[in-house]
Design a protein around this motif. Sequence first.
Motif, mmCIF file in Angstrom:
data_model
loop_
_atom_site.group_PDB
_atom_site.id
_atom_site.type_symbol
_atom_site.label_atom_id
_atom_site.label_comp_id
_atom_site.label_asym_id
_atom_site.label_seq_id
_atom_site.Cartn_x
_atom_site.Cartn_y
_atom_site.Cartn_z
ATOM 1 N N GLN A 101 0.617 -8.269 11.935
ATOM 2 C CA GLN A 101 0.927 -8.976 10.688
ATOM 3 C C GLN A 101 -0.336 -9.155 9.833
ATOM 4 O OE1 GLN A 101 2.781 -12.369 12.658
ATOM 5 N NE2 GLN A 101 4.677 -11.942 11.521
ATOM 6 N N ALA A 102 -1.445 -9.400 10.484
ATOM 7 C CA ALA A 102 -2.708 -9.523 9.746
ATOM 8 C C ALA A 102 -3.063 -8.203 9.065
ATOM 9 C CB ALA A 102 -3.821 -9.958 10.691
ATOM 10 N N ARG A 103 -2.845 -7.089 9.793
ATOM 11 C CA ARG A 103 -3.089 -5.776 9.191
ATOM 12 C C ARG A 103 -2.190 -5.577 7.969
ATOM 13 N NH1 ARG A 103 -2.166 -3.793 14.513
ATOM 14 N NH2 ARG A 103 -4.093 -3.510 15.721
ATOM 15 N N GLU A 104 -0.946 -5.986 8.081
ATOM 16 C CA GLU A 104 -0.007 -5.838 6.961
ATOM 17 C C GLU A 104 -0.476 -6.622 5.736
ATOM 18 O OE1 GLU A 104 3.747 -7.051 8.498
ATOM 19 O OE2 GLU A 104 3.977 -5.285 9.791
ATOM 20 N N ASP A 105 -1.081 -7.775 5.956
ATOM 21 C CA ASP A 105 -1.585 -8.547 4.826
ATOM 22 C C ASP A 105 -2.781 -7.878 4.161
ATOM 23 O OD1 ASP A 105 0.308 -10.494 4.741
ATOM 24 O OD2 ASP A 105 -1.070 -12.172 5.065
ATOM 25 N N VAL A 106 -3.619 -7.227 4.935
ATOM 26 C CA VAL A 106 -4.718 -6.461 4.333
ATOM 27 C C VAL A 106 -4.143 -5.345 3.463
ATOM 28 C CG1 VAL A 106 -6.638 -4.889 4.807
ATOM 29 C CG2 VAL A 106 -6.398 -7.008 6.129
ATOM 30 N N GLU A 107 -3.160 -4.655 3.975
ATOM 31 C CA GLU A 107 -2.514 -3.608 3.183
ATOM 32 C C GLU A 107 -1.897 -4.190 1.912
ATOM 33 O OE1 GLU A 107 -2.601 -0.458 3.699
ATOM 34 O OE2 GLU A 107 -2.966 -0.102 5.848
ATOM 35 N N LEU A 132 -12.379 0.939 0.719
ATOM 36 C CA LEU A 132 -12.562 -0.484 1.020
ATOM 37 C C LEU A 132 -11.441 -1.001 1.919
ATOM 38 C CD1 LEU A 132 -13.651 -1.898 -2.471
ATOM 39 C CD2 LEU A 132 -15.095 -1.104 -0.574
ATOM 40 N N ARG A 133 -10.219 -0.497 1.692
ATOM 41 C CA ARG A 133 -9.098 -0.917 2.538
ATOM 42 C C ARG A 133 -9.337 -0.501 3.985
ATOM 43 N NH1 ARG A 133 -5.420 2.252 0.769
ATOM 44 N NH2 ARG A 133 -5.454 3.639 2.572
ATOM 45 N N GLU A 134 -9.773 0.733 4.188
ATOM 46 C CA GLU A 134 -10.040 1.200 5.552
ATOM 47 C C GLU A 134 -11.154 0.390 6.191
ATOM 48 O OE1 GLU A 134 -8.199 3.348 7.206
ATOM 49 O OE2 GLU A 134 -6.909 3.395 5.422
ATOM 50 N N ASP A 135 -12.166 0.051 5.407
ATOM 51 C CA ASP A 135 -13.270 -0.757 5.920
ATOM 52 C C ASP A 135 -12.777 -2.145 6.309
ATOM 53 O OD1 ASP A 135 -15.737 -1.724 6.597
ATOM 54 O OD2 ASP A 135 -16.571 -1.704 4.562
ATOM 55 N N ALA A 136 -11.911 -2.732 5.476
ATOM 56 C CA ALA A 136 -11.376 -4.063 5.777
ATOM 57 C C ALA A 136 -10.547 -4.053 7.061
ATOM 58 C CB ALA A 136 -10.543 -4.573 4.610
ATOM 59 N N LEU A 137 -9.739 -3.013 7.238
ATOM 60 C CA LEU A 137 -8.930 -2.913 8.454
ATOM 61 C C LEU A 137 -9.821 -2.768 9.685
ATOM 62 C CD1 LEU A 137 -6.100 -0.563 7.125
ATOM 63 C CD2 LEU A 137 -5.832 -2.955 7.860
ATOM 64 N N ALA A 138 -10.902 -2.005 9.552
ATOM 65 C CA ALA A 138 -11.813 -1.839 10.682
ATOM 66 C C ALA A 138 -12.501 -3.153 11.019
ATOM 67 C CB ALA A 138 -12.847 -0.761 10.360
ATOM 68 N N ARG A 139 -12.891 -3.909 9.981
ATOM 69 C CA ARG A 139 -13.520 -5.208 10.215
ATOM 70 C C ARG A 139 -12.552 -6.170 10.897
ATOM 71 N NH1 ARG A 139 -18.244 -6.500 7.224
ATOM 72 N NH2 ARG A 139 -19.035 -4.710 6.046
ATOM 73 N N LEU A 140 -11.296 -6.084 10.519
ATOM 74 C CA LEU A 140 -10.293 -6.947 11.143
ATOM 75 C C LEU A 140 -10.183 -6.647 12.635
ATOM 76 C CD1 LEU A 140 -8.076 -9.095 10.740
ATOM 77 C CD2 LEU A 140 -6.501 -7.214 10.198
ATOM 78 N N GLU A 141 -10.195 -5.378 12.989
ATOM 79 C CA GLU A 141 -10.103 -4.982 14.396
ATOM 80 C C GLU A 141 -11.300 -5.489 15.188
ATOM 81 O OE1 GLU A 141 -7.626 -3.458 15.831
ATOM 82 O OE2 GLU A 141 -6.437 -2.890 14.071
ATOM 83 N N GLU A 142 -12.461 -5.571 14.513
ATOM 84 C CA GLU A 142 -13.699 -5.939 15.198
ATOM 85 C C GLU A 142 -13.989 -7.439 15.137
ATOM 86 O OE1 GLU A 142 -16.472 -3.615 13.064
ATOM 87 O OE2 GLU A 142 -15.719 -1.678 13.824
ATOM 88 N N LEU A 147 -11.625 -16.198 16.383
ATOM 89 C CA LEU A 147 -11.441 -16.556 14.975
ATOM 90 C C LEU A 147 -9.962 -16.477 14.620
ATOM 91 C CD1 LEU A 147 -13.093 -17.160 12.328
ATOM 92 C CD2 LEU A 147 -12.905 -14.702 11.845
ATOM 93 N N PRO A 148 -9.395 -17.501 13.982
ATOM 94 C CA PRO A 148 -7.996 -17.407 13.552
ATOM 95 C C PRO A 148 -7.772 -16.161 12.703
ATOM 96 C CG PRO A 148 -8.801 -19.649 13.290
ATOM 97 C CD PRO A 148 -9.995 -18.807 13.654
ATOM 98 N N LEU A 149 -6.648 -15.507 12.892
ATOM 99 C CA LEU A 149 -6.398 -14.245 12.213
ATOM 100 C C LEU A 149 -6.399 -14.383 10.694
ATOM 101 C CD1 LEU A 149 -3.745 -12.581 14.536
ATOM 102 C CD2 LEU A 149 -6.022 -11.705 13.982
ATOM 103 N N ALA A 150 -5.921 -15.503 10.167
ATOM 104 C CA ALA A 150 -5.942 -15.699 8.714
ATOM 105 C C ALA A 150 -7.382 -15.705 8.208
ATOM 106 C CB ALA A 150 -5.235 -16.999 8.339
ATOM 107 N N ASP A 151 -8.263 -16.368 8.943
ATOM 108 C CA ASP A 151 -9.675 -16.382 8.558
ATOM 109 C C ASP A 151 -10.290 -14.991 8.677
ATOM 110 O OD1 ASP A 151 -9.403 -19.091 8.162
ATOM 111 O OD2 ASP A 151 -10.395 -19.659 10.050
ATOM 112 N N ALA A 152 -9.876 -14.244 9.690
ATOM 113 C CA ALA A 152 -10.402 -12.887 9.868
ATOM 114 C C ALA A 152 -9.989 -11.983 8.707
ATOM 115 C CB ALA A 152 -9.916 -12.313 11.199
ATOM 116 N N VAL A 153 -8.765 -12.154 8.221
ATOM 117 C CA VAL A 153 -8.309 -11.379 7.056
ATOM 118 C C VAL A 153 -9.136 -11.740 5.830
ATOM 119 C CG1 VAL A 153 -6.390 -11.092 5.432
ATOM 120 C CG2 VAL A 153 -5.965 -10.990 7.896
ATOM 121 N N ALA A 154 -9.324 -13.032 5.591
ATOM 122 C CA ALA A 154 -10.114 -13.474 4.441
ATOM 123 C C ALA A 154 -11.549 -12.966 4.532
ATOM 124 C CB ALA A 154 -10.091 -14.996 4.342
#
Length: 467
Positions: A101-107, A132-142, A147-154
């Motif tokens: 779901q966090a990945r979906e929000d980045v998308e 930038l989208r691909e970079d954000a998704l990679a950062r989310l995975e790492e 860290l709460p997932l909402a904070d990780a997305v932000a």
Amino acid sequence: MKRKLLPWPCPGPAGRLYPAPAPSPRRRRPFAHPNPAAAVDFHAFLDEVNETRRAVIEDGEPLDISAWTPDFTDQNHTFTDEEMEVLLTPHDPAENLTLEQAREDVETAFTLLRTTYGAYEYFGGDEVFDGLREDALARLEEADPALPLADAVADALYAVLSPVVRDGHFVVDNRRLIEAYELSPYYVPGVYIDDPTGLDEDYIKPTIGPDGAITYGFYALSHDGSDLPDSLGGYELDWTLCEPVGRGNFVFAESEYRGIPTLQSRRMSSRTPEEEAQLERFASCGGEYADAPLLIFDVRGNPGGSDRWLMSWFEGWTGQPAQPHRVDGHRYSQLGCEVHGSYYPPDWMGTWGIGTEEGNWVEREGYTFLLTDGGTASSGETAVEFLRTVENTLAVGLPTGGCALVSNNMDIYLPRTGVWLFFGTGLSFHETMENRDGVGYLPDLWVNPAEAPVAVARMCEYYGLRG
């Protein structure tokens, strides 16, 4: 199809380097009142400012945003009504939020930028933002699993967007993207110089001396002051952070400062009936100051609001609408039409409204002193843009905040994490095609903002401007 720009107001929240000489054998010391530096001729200084600004209108470069404003009707049905309602409503993260779901929000965030953001093409379009989208998704995975997932997305969105998107309005979960570009103002109190020749223009600026004479002083912009020189041209420099100016408990007020009519505009939006009444007074009182031989117009600390109050005041003051040299674009996106429906007709969805003004120079006999600082932004900066078209106007204080590239901003909430995004559908340039966000408009006379009114009064006395 390009559409004619809708009538205003639209809704809003919008050198040379000289080598330093070798130190002289006897170190020069700062002087202070009552031994002022030699005065600059006021009228010669003002004439130069007038000519520079008039030339922007009469000979300025054409402003063209057509390369960044293609039609996009294929995006008109990106979101369902239900999805838009969720995107525009504040909410907490979903219970038991998952990484998927966090990945979906980045998308979703990047879909929102592609379909809604006014500066999407300006900052590179798909070619930049797909990476930038691909970079954000990679950062989310790492991200740290703790860290709460909402904070990780932000965090991921902020990390990839902030180096690219130089937009003074754009916010990701309470963090402004422009922070990486912002500098704080510093000055050296009590040092005034009659001849700045050979001193680095990054550090020496025209100012108002202790007796009211226009002279020169040390002013600079820095992240934290650590990169500023300890000495320059034989002067020892004790850099001091300029003082912020409080906004007070009003949005507009009229007064006199040492006999000079003074208008203070602290915000161009209202939260209470009393503030609404103050803004109504602001909009209606321009004509009463039309013939004022001296006027202080104070927009220090004004973060913006709506331009409409200022537009009415300006027309009353000058007898004509404000016409700076500018181009304004408004992207009639699906989400933008949902939010700004009364300004963005649904049948214009998928197109841009573009308005270009060559500008109009306003001749005026009286002297106007516009007080600005780093808190002057958005519609507060519109006041600067308007008054720069008026003869005999000097900006006194510090550079404005730089928050004008993108207008008509709105609140958006990612559907699963509730992460708050704040960005706009407009794209604007004034005077030149330079993006001033994070830089702002430089003053004509650099003065610590807290001292600006008294400095202006001293200058009026020194040069006999009261008549």
